[in-house]
Design a protein around this motif. Structure first.
Motif, PDB file in Angstrom:
ATOM      1  N   SER A   1       0.636  -1.222   0.518  1.00  0.00           N
ATOM      2  CA  SER A   1      -0.049   0.254   0.393  1.00  0.00           C
ATOM      3  C   SER A   1       0.650   1.459   0.384  1.00  0.00           C
ATOM      4  N   SER A   2       2.124   1.197   0.335  1.00  0.00           N
ATOM      5  CA  SER A   2       3.241   1.982  -0.351  1.00  0.00           C
ATOM      6  C   SER A   2       3.357   3.101   1.345  1.00  0.00           C
ATOM      7  N   ALA A   3       1.894   2.452   2.318  1.00  0.00           N
ATOM      8  CA  ALA A   3       1.582   3.704   3.898  1.00  0.00           C
ATOM      9  C   ALA A   3       2.811   2.741   4.640  1.00  0.00           C
ATOM     10  N   PHE A   4       3.719   4.277   5.366  1.00  0.00           N
ATOM     11  CA  PHE A   4       4.684   4.469   6.311  1.00  0.00           C
ATOM     12  C   PHE A   4       3.652   4.079   7.889  1.00  0.00           C
ATOM     13  N   PHE A   5       3.442   2.743   8.278  1.00  0.00           N
ATOM     14  CA  PHE A   5       2.856   2.164   9.430  1.00  0.00           C
ATOM     15  C   PHE A   5       4.182   2.289  11.715  1.00  0.00           C
ATOM     16  N   TRP A   6       3.456   2.212  11.786  1.00  0.00           N
ATOM     17  CA  TRP A   6       3.859   1.175  13.453  1.00  0.00           C
ATOM     18  C   TRP A   6       3.124   0.707  14.405  1.00  0.00           C
ATOM     19  N   TYR A   7       3.115  -0.231  14.682  1.00  0.00           N
ATOM     20  CA  TYR A   7       2.030  -1.460  15.109  1.00  0.00           C
ATOM     21  C   TYR A   7       2.492  -1.395  16.705  1.00  0.00           C
ATOM     22  N   PHE A   8       1.370  -1.268  17.686  1.00  0.00           N
ATOM     23  CA  PHE A   8       1.888  -1.552  19.110  1.00  0.00           C
ATOM     24  C   PHE A   8       0.400  -2.700  20.030  1.00  0.00           C
ATOM     25  N   LYS A   9       0.859  -3.315  20.304  1.00  0.00           N
ATOM     26  CA  LYS A   9       0.108  -3.918  20.986  1.00  0.00           C
ATOM     27  C   LYS A   9      -1.064  -3.299  22.175  1.00  0.00           C
ATOM     28  N   ASN A  10      -2.145  -3.684  21.937  1.00  0.00           N
ATOM     29  CA  ASN A  10      -3.322  -3.485  22.505  1.00  0.00           C
ATOM     30  C   ASN A  10      -4.760  -4.264  23.324  1.00  0.00           C
ATOM     31  N   PRO A  11      -4.335  -3.670  24.281  1.00  0.00           N
ATOM     32  CA  PRO A  11      -5.589  -4.241  26.094  1.00  0.00           C
ATOM     33  C   PRO A  11      -6.747  -4.445  25.371  1.00  0.00           C
ATOM     34  N   ALA A  12      -7.092  -3.931  24.338  1.00  0.00           N
ATOM     35  CA  ALA A  12      -8.344  -4.371  23.871  1.00  0.00           C
ATOM     36  C   ALA A  12      -8.820  -5.344  22.816  1.00  0.00           C
ATOM     37  N   GLY A  13      -7.886  -5.739  22.449  1.00  0.00           N
ATOM     38  CA  GLY A  13      -7.550  -6.958  21.445  1.00  0.00           C
ATOM     39  C   GLY A  13      -6.546  -6.555  20.816  1.00  0.00           C
ATOM     40  N   ALA A  14      -5.587  -7.969  20.331  1.00  0.00           N
ATOM     41  CA  ALA A  14      -4.750  -7.698  18.851  1.00  0.00           C
ATOM     42  C   ALA A  14      -3.403  -6.568  18.887  1.00  0.00           C
ATOM     43  N   LEU A  15      -3.921  -5.694  17.582  1.00  0.00           N
ATOM     44  CA  LEU A  15      -2.714  -4.605  17.575  1.00  0.00           C
ATOM     45  C   LEU A  15      -3.291  -3.737  17.801  1.00  0.00           C
TER      46      LEU A  15
END
Length: 321
Positions: free
Chosen positions: A248-262
Motif C-alpha cells: 500500500s506504500s503506507a508508513f506504519f507503526w504497530y502497538f500491542k493493544n489491551p483491547a485486543g490484537a494490535l
C-alpha cells in the motif's frame, strides 16, 4: 452509491480501565464514560467504543478475550442505506432500526451501516519536497510530541474463507478489490476512488479467525514517528515499527493493544481509482514490510529500543576516556 468508510468500532474488553488509558494515550478524545462503557472520537468524529466484555447487548465475539465485536460503516444517504438493506435482508443476523441496518458477515462478525456521522474537517498538513516538486518553501517539517488520529482508516481480520468474504463484501456493499494474496488475502476499498484498503482479510493455514489490527490514519510520516514515540514513553509495547508497507506504500507503526490484537498509526497510502487493476502478491516478510524496526524507537532516547542514547551534544562527540 458507496460506503464512505468506517464510522465506528466497538470492542468488548476484559480490562476497561487499562483500555481507556491506552486510547487516551493514543490520542483520541473522550466523549462519554460509564461504568461499563467508554466512548472516544477521532478528529473527524469516527467513534471507538470500549464496552465491558460482559455488557448486555454486545454482538457475539468471533474469538475469545478482548476483541472487536462490531464494525459500523458509514454511507452517503438514506437511499443508499435502503438499497443495502434490500440486499442483506435474507442474510444471517439481519437487523434494521434506529437509523442502522446490519447483518453477520461470513466470518461471524456483526457489521452495521448508517448514514455517516463523521465530520468534514480542514486539517493543515505540511507538504513534502521531492526532487521535482517543491511543495514546502521556507517552512520546516513538523516534529510531533504525540499523534491525534484523524479517523479509523481500516480494519484487518483473520477469516475462515477469504474468497467467500471478498465475494460477500463486493456483492452486498460494492467493495472493490485493490490487491490480493491469491486464495489467502484480500485488500478491499469501499469505492472505486479511495485509499488502498478499508478492509483486509487474511486466511491462515490453521483456519484461526479473529482480529489482526485496527488502523488509525494520521497526517504524515512525522506524526507516525511522534505518535509512536509518545506511546513508547507511556509504557506501551511496540509489535513492529516504524516501517513501510510495499503493497500500500503506507508508513506504519504497530502497538500491542489491551483491547485486543494490535493498533496501527499509518499514513501516505496509495490512492486508487476505478482504473486500478488488482495485483497478486505471495505473502512474506518483504511483502509485509520494505523495512521495519524491531521493537520500535524509544521515546526518551530517540533511538531503537534498548540502544544507548548518545552521550554528547553531537553525534560526532567521542568519549573522553
Amino acid at each position: 452509491m458507496s460506503v464512505l468508510g468506517i464510522d465506528e468500532i466497538t470492542y468488548g474488553v476484559e480490562d476497561l480501565a487499562s483500555c481507556q488509558r491506552f486510547f487516551s494515550d493514543w490520542g483520541l478524545t473522550l466523549v462519554s464514560e460509564q461504568a461499563d462503557e467508554v466512548i472516544f472520537e477521532t478528529l473527524n468524529g469516527c467513534r471507538v467504543i470500549l464496552a465491558d466484555i460482559n455488557k448486555a447487548g454486545l454482538p457475539p465475539a468471533i474469538e475469545s478475550g478482548s476483541t472487536v465485536r462490531e464494525v459500523v460503516w458509514g454511507v452517503e444517504c438514506s437511499d443508499d442505506l435502503q438499497r443495502y438493506a434490500e440486499r442483506i435482508a435474507r442474510d444471517p443476523g439481519f437487523v434494521e432500526g434506529d437509523g442502522r441496518i446490519g447483518c453477520t458477515d461470513p466470518n461471524g462478525l456483526a457489521i452495521r451501516f448508517q448514514v455517516s456521522k463523521k465530520r468534514d474537517i480542514d486539517i493543515a498538513c505540511t507538504p513534502t519536497n521531492t526532487w521535482n516538486v517543491k511543495g514546502r518553501i521556507n517552512q520546516a517539517s513538523p516534529v510531533y510530541d504525540r499523534a491525534i488520529p484523524i479517523e479509523v482508516g481500516h480494519v484487518v481480520f483473520f477469516v475462515r474463507d477469504v474468497l467467500a468474504c471478498e465475494a460477500f463484501y463486493n456483492a452486498r456493499f460494492d467493495f472493490r478489490a485493490s490487491d490480493r494474496y491469491p486464495n489467502r488475502g484480500a485488500f478491499m476499498r469501499t469505492a472505486d476512488e479511495g485509499g488502498h484498503h478499508d478492509l483486509f482479510m487474511l486466511q491462515l493455514p490453521d483456519g484461526r479467525i479473529g482480529l489482526n489490527h485496527v488502523a488509525f490514519t494520521v497526517r504524515d510520516i512525522h506524526e507516525v514517528f511522534g505518535g509512536g514515540m509518545h506511546i513508547s514513553r507511556c509504557g506501551w509495547t511496540t509489535e513492529i515499527g516504524p516501517g513501510r508497507h510495499p503493497v500500500s506504500s503506507a508508513f506504519f507503526w504497530y502497538f500491542k493493544n489491551p483491547a485486543g490484537a494490535l493498533v496501527e498509526y499509518y499514513t501516505d497510502e496509495d490512492q486508487l481509482t476505478g482504473e486500478w487493476q488488482p495485483r497478486d502478491f505471495e505473502p512474506g516478510p518483504t511483502v509485509f514490510a520494505e523495512w521495519a524496526i524491531a521493537g520500535g524507537i524509544d521515546g526518551n532516547t530517540r533511538r531503537q529500543k534498548n540502544i544507548d542514547a548518545p552521550q554528547g551534544k553531537f553525534l560526532t562527540d567521542k568519549p573522553k576516556n
